[in-house]
Design a protein around this motif. Structure first.
Motif, PDB file in Angstrom:
ATOM      1  N   VAL A  46      50.158  -2.650  74.050  1.00  0.00           N
ATOM      2  CA  VAL A  46      50.883  -2.135  72.883  1.00  0.00           C
ATOM      3  C   VAL A  46      50.695  -0.618  72.793  1.00  0.00           C
ATOM      4  CG1 VAL A  46      50.961  -2.156  70.364  1.00  0.00           C
ATOM      5  CG2 VAL A  46      50.699  -4.301  71.637  1.00  0.00           C
ATOM      6  N   ASN A  47      51.772   0.092  72.478  1.00  0.00           N
ATOM      7  CA  ASN A  47      51.730   1.545  72.322  1.00  0.00           C
ATOM      8  C   ASN A  47      51.067   1.889  70.982  1.00  0.00           C
ATOM      9  OD1 ASN A  47      52.237   4.283  71.940  1.00  0.00           O
ATOM     10  ND2 ASN A  47      54.254   4.194  72.894  1.00  0.00           N
ATOM     11  N   ALA A  48      49.832   2.361  71.049  1.00  0.00           N
ATOM     12  CA  ALA A  48      49.050   2.589  69.841  1.00  0.00           C
ATOM     13  C   ALA A  48      49.522   3.804  69.051  1.00  0.00           C
ATOM     14  CB  ALA A  48      47.579   2.748  70.188  1.00  0.00           C
ATOM     15  N   THR A  49      50.364   4.655  69.626  1.00  0.00           N
ATOM     16  CA  THR A  49      50.905   5.775  68.857  1.00  0.00           C
ATOM     17  C   THR A  49      52.008   5.316  67.913  1.00  0.00           C
ATOM     18  OG1 THR A  49      52.555   6.343  70.543  1.00  0.00           O
ATOM     19  CG2 THR A  49      50.387   7.373  70.728  1.00  0.00           C
ATOM     20  N   ILE A  50      52.589   4.143  68.185  1.00  0.00           N
ATOM     21  CA  ILE A  50      53.669   3.602  67.360  1.00  0.00           C
ATOM     22  C   ILE A  50      53.175   2.487  66.452  1.00  0.00           C
ATOM     23  CG2 ILE A  50      55.910   2.425  67.401  1.00  0.00           C
ATOM     24  CD1 ILE A  50      56.429   3.713  70.108  1.00  0.00           C
ATOM     25  N   TRP A  51      52.318   1.613  67.007  1.00  0.00           N
ATOM     26  CA  TRP A  51      51.918   0.400  66.293  1.00  0.00           C
ATOM     27  C   TRP A  51      50.429   0.416  65.965  1.00  0.00           C
ATOM     28  CZ3 TRP A  51      56.315  -1.907  65.177  1.00  0.00           C
ATOM     29  CH2 TRP A  51      57.389  -1.811  66.081  1.00  0.00           C
ATOM     30  N   ARG A  52      50.075  -0.187  64.848  1.00  0.00           N
ATOM     31  CA  ARG A  52      48.672  -0.291  64.456  1.00  0.00           C
ATOM     32  C   ARG A  52      47.950  -1.287  65.346  1.00  0.00           C
ATOM     33  NH1 ARG A  52      48.221   1.345  58.610  1.00  0.00           N
ATOM     34  NH2 ARG A  52      46.109   0.566  58.772  1.00  0.00           N
ATOM     35  N   THR A  53      46.721  -0.957  65.707  1.00  0.00           N
ATOM     36  CA  THR A  53      45.918  -1.905  66.468  1.00  0.00           C
ATOM     37  C   THR A  53      45.147  -2.836  65.534  1.00  0.00           C
ATOM     38  OG1 THR A  53      44.169  -0.241  66.595  1.00  0.00           O
ATOM     39  CG2 THR A  53      45.698  -0.382  68.453  1.00  0.00           C
ATOM     40  N   THR A  54      44.966  -2.413  64.280  1.00  0.00           N
ATOM     41  CA  THR A  54      44.379  -3.281  63.261  1.00  0.00           C
ATOM     42  C   THR A  54      45.192  -3.129  61.986  1.00  0.00           C
ATOM     43  OG1 THR A  54      42.845  -1.561  62.537  1.00  0.00           O
ATOM     44  CG2 THR A  54      42.057  -3.111  64.204  1.00  0.00           C
ATOM     45  N   LEU A  55      45.242  -4.153  61.173  1.00  0.00           N
ATOM     46  CA  LEU A  55      45.983  -4.118  59.920  1.00  0.00           C
ATOM     47  C   LEU A  55      45.109  -3.566  58.802  1.00  0.00           C
ATOM     48  CD1 LEU A  55      48.036  -7.418  59.740  1.00  0.00           C
ATOM     49  CD2 LEU A  55      48.815  -5.140  60.330  1.00  0.00           C
ATOM     50  N   PRO A  56      45.735  -3.165  57.688  1.00  0.00           N
ATOM     51  CA  PRO A  56      44.929  -2.796  56.518  1.00  0.00           C
ATOM     52  C   PRO A  56      44.025  -3.961  56.108  1.00  0.00           C
ATOM     53  CG  PRO A  56      47.223  -2.166  56.201  1.00  0.00           C
ATOM     54  CD  PRO A  56      47.176  -3.004  57.442  1.00  0.00           C
ATOM     55  N   THR A  57      43.040  -3.672  55.298  1.00  0.00           N
ATOM     56  CA  THR A  57      42.064  -4.684  54.873  1.00  0.00           C
ATOM     57  C   THR A  57      42.757  -5.940  54.342  1.00  0.00           C
ATOM     58  OG1 THR A  57      40.517  -2.950  54.283  1.00  0.00           O
ATOM     59  CG2 THR A  57      40.103  -5.124  53.372  1.00  0.00           C
ATOM     60  N   GLY A  58      42.344  -7.094  54.864  1.00  0.00           N
ATOM     61  CA  GLY A  58      42.882  -8.357  54.392  1.00  0.00           C
ATOM     62  C   GLY A  58      44.018  -8.887  55.229  1.00  0.00           C
ATOM     63  N   GLY A  59      44.452  -8.133  56.246  1.00  0.00           N
ATOM     64  CA  GLY A  59      45.581  -8.578  57.066  1.00  0.00           C
ATOM     65  C   GLY A  59      45.131  -9.141  58.399  1.00  0.00           C
ATOM     66  N   ASN A  60      46.023  -9.856  59.036  1.00  0.00           N
ATOM     67  CA  ASN A  60      45.725 -10.429  60.343  1.00  0.00           C
ATOM     68  C   ASN A  60      47.036 -10.696  61.063  1.00  0.00           C
ATOM     69  OD1 ASN A  60      44.790 -11.740  62.552  1.00  0.00           O
ATOM     70  ND2 ASN A  60      43.699 -13.357  61.462  1.00  0.00           N
ATOM     71  N   THR A  61      47.228 -10.093  62.241  1.00  0.00           N
ATOM     72  CA  THR A  61      48.473 -10.295  62.960  1.00  0.00           C
ATOM     73  C   THR A  61      48.483 -11.596  63.758  1.00  0.00           C
ATOM     74  OG1 THR A  61      47.623  -9.035  64.853  1.00  0.00           O
ATOM     75  CG2 THR A  61      48.917  -7.837  63.231  1.00  0.00           C
ATOM     76  N   TYR A  62      47.322 -12.212  63.943  1.00  0.00           N
ATOM     77  CA  TYR A  62      47.254 -13.421  64.758  1.00  0.00           C
ATOM     78  C   TYR A  62      46.656 -14.571  63.962  1.00  0.00           C
ATOM     79  CZ  TYR A  62      47.364  -9.845  68.435  1.00  0.00           C
ATOM     80  OH  TYR A  62      47.689  -8.771  69.212  1.00  0.00           O
ATOM     81  N   THR A  63      47.274 -15.735  64.058  1.00  0.00           N
ATOM     82  CA  THR A  63      46.669 -16.930  63.470  1.00  0.00           C
ATOM     83  C   THR A  63      46.997 -18.130  64.350  1.00  0.00           C
ATOM     84  OG1 THR A  63      48.625 -17.424  62.134  1.00  0.00           O
ATOM     85  CG2 THR A  63      46.905 -16.106  61.088  1.00  0.00           C
ATOM     86  N   GLY A  64      46.160 -19.126  64.292  1.00  0.00           N
ATOM     87  CA  GLY A  64      46.439 -20.395  64.954  1.00  0.00           C
ATOM     88  C   GLY A  64      46.700 -20.306  66.438  1.00  0.00           C
ATOM     89  N   GLY A  65      45.940 -19.459  67.150  1.00  0.00           N
ATOM     90  CA  GLY A  65      46.136 -19.340  68.590  1.00  0.00           C
ATOM     91  C   GLY A  65      47.377 -18.565  68.972  1.00  0.00           C
ATOM     92  N   SER A  66      47.964 -17.833  68.035  1.00  0.00           N
ATOM     93  CA  SER A  66      49.140 -17.023  68.331  1.00  0.00           C
ATOM     94  C   SER A  66      48.756 -15.846  69.207  1.00  0.00           C
ATOM     95  CB  SER A  66      49.773 -16.522  67.034  1.00  0.00           C
ATOM     96  OG  SER A  66      50.117 -17.611  66.201  1.00  0.00           O
ATOM     97  N   SER A  67      49.758 -15.221  69.837  1.00  0.00           N
ATOM     98  CA  SER A  67      49.447 -14.126  70.754  1.00  0.00           C
ATOM     99  C   SER A  67      50.584 -13.116  70.822  1.00  0.00           C
ATOM    100  CB  SER A  67      49.177 -14.665  72.159  1.00  0.00           C
ATOM    101  OG  SER A  67      50.352 -15.257  72.701  1.00  0.00           O
TER     102      SER A  67
END
Length: 283
Positions: A46-67
């Protein structure tokens, strides 16, 4: 015609004046702050200059074995079957000023393979792009409990595929839909202060398909709801109990700010005033 071909210094001054005044206008209206984004997902991460590598507090981009994976010029977002949890996999922008109320924007997305044949009548598999304010529990996926959002999705429900444009405000999700049976290869979404237009193109039945209308038809979402924050997210998610997993492959995303009609008229007027014929003084 007022330009004096025998006076190049004056002509240059007029051009510089036109540029200067137009620049002042753009800055004063916020046009130059409109966010531009382009990613063709080259490389292997992932291009880290465009996209966040971590979400703000309380967020999660992955759940349930997603990728989320980047490979071969594509972003692939994969989510598993749901058992009461809204699984998701998405990218969230670093920038938070995708303000389509300030100036219209167009988001073009080139799609690869969309996977998953959801057979539940009460749930959706979403392959989507979203603009949201991420207030409260930080989320960037399609769900009625998400923050204030607008989204465009190639959605599947009960074996039916549809182009869907929706808004989420105060726990209420409202959408406008167009059903198709072909292979969707591109989504183009235009947003402005009063309404929206979403067009899906590809091959086969029902394409191209278009969903358009005014925000008043989707619960009247407004700039006040967003409170000045406009993140962009891209990915896949499941709404409700999902019998199968799903995935979305994206080849590119391009966000283009469009000048408003008022801006264009002002530019034309500014240039016209500068180049208006001037009477020579007889005194």
């Amino acid at each position: 015609y007022s330009m004096n071909l025998h006076n190049p210094i004056r002509n240059l001054g007029q051009l510089i004046g036109a540029f200067f005044l137009a620049t002042i206008f753009f800055c004063s209206t916020g046009f130059l702050s409109a966010q531009v984004l382009y990613d063709d997902f080259s490389g292997s991460s992932v291009n880290a200059t465009i996209w966040r590598t971590t979400l703000p507090t309380g967020g999660n981009t992955y759940t349930g074995g997603s990728s989320l994976t980047v490979s071969g010029g594509n972003l692939t977002a994969s989510v598993g079957a749901n058992t009461g949890t809204n699984h998701r996999a998405f990218l969230l922008s670093n920038a938070s000023n995708f303000n389509f109320y300030l100036n219209p924007i167009t988001i073009d997305i080139a799609l690869g393979t969309l996977g998953g044949a959801n057979t539940s009548a009460s749930s959706f598999a979403d392959h989507y792009v979203m603009i949201s304010n991420l207030a409260g529990p930080e989320r960037g996926y399609v769900n009625p409990s998400s923050p204030v959002s607008v989204y465009a999705s190639a959605a599947t429900t009960n074996g039916t595929t549809q182009l869907q444009l929706g808004s989420i405000v105060g726990g209420n999700l409202r959408s406008a839909n167009a059903t198709y049976t072909g292979t969707l290869t591109n989504m183009s979404l235009t947003l402005n202060a009063t309404g929206f237009s979403l067009t899906g193109t590809g091959t086969g039945g029902g394409l191209p398909a278009t969903v358009s209308g005014l925000w008043s038809s989707l619960g009247g979402i407004s700039s006040t709801n967003f409170a000045g924050t406009y993140y962009l997210s891209l990915g896949a998610s499941n709404r409700g109990t999902q019998t199968t997993g799903s995935s979305a492959q994206y080849s590119s995303i391009n966000v283009i700010p469009e000048p408003s009609t008022y801006a264009l008229l002002t530019i034309v007027g500014t240039v016209a005033l500068i180049f208006m014929p001037r009477r020579r003084s007889l005194g």
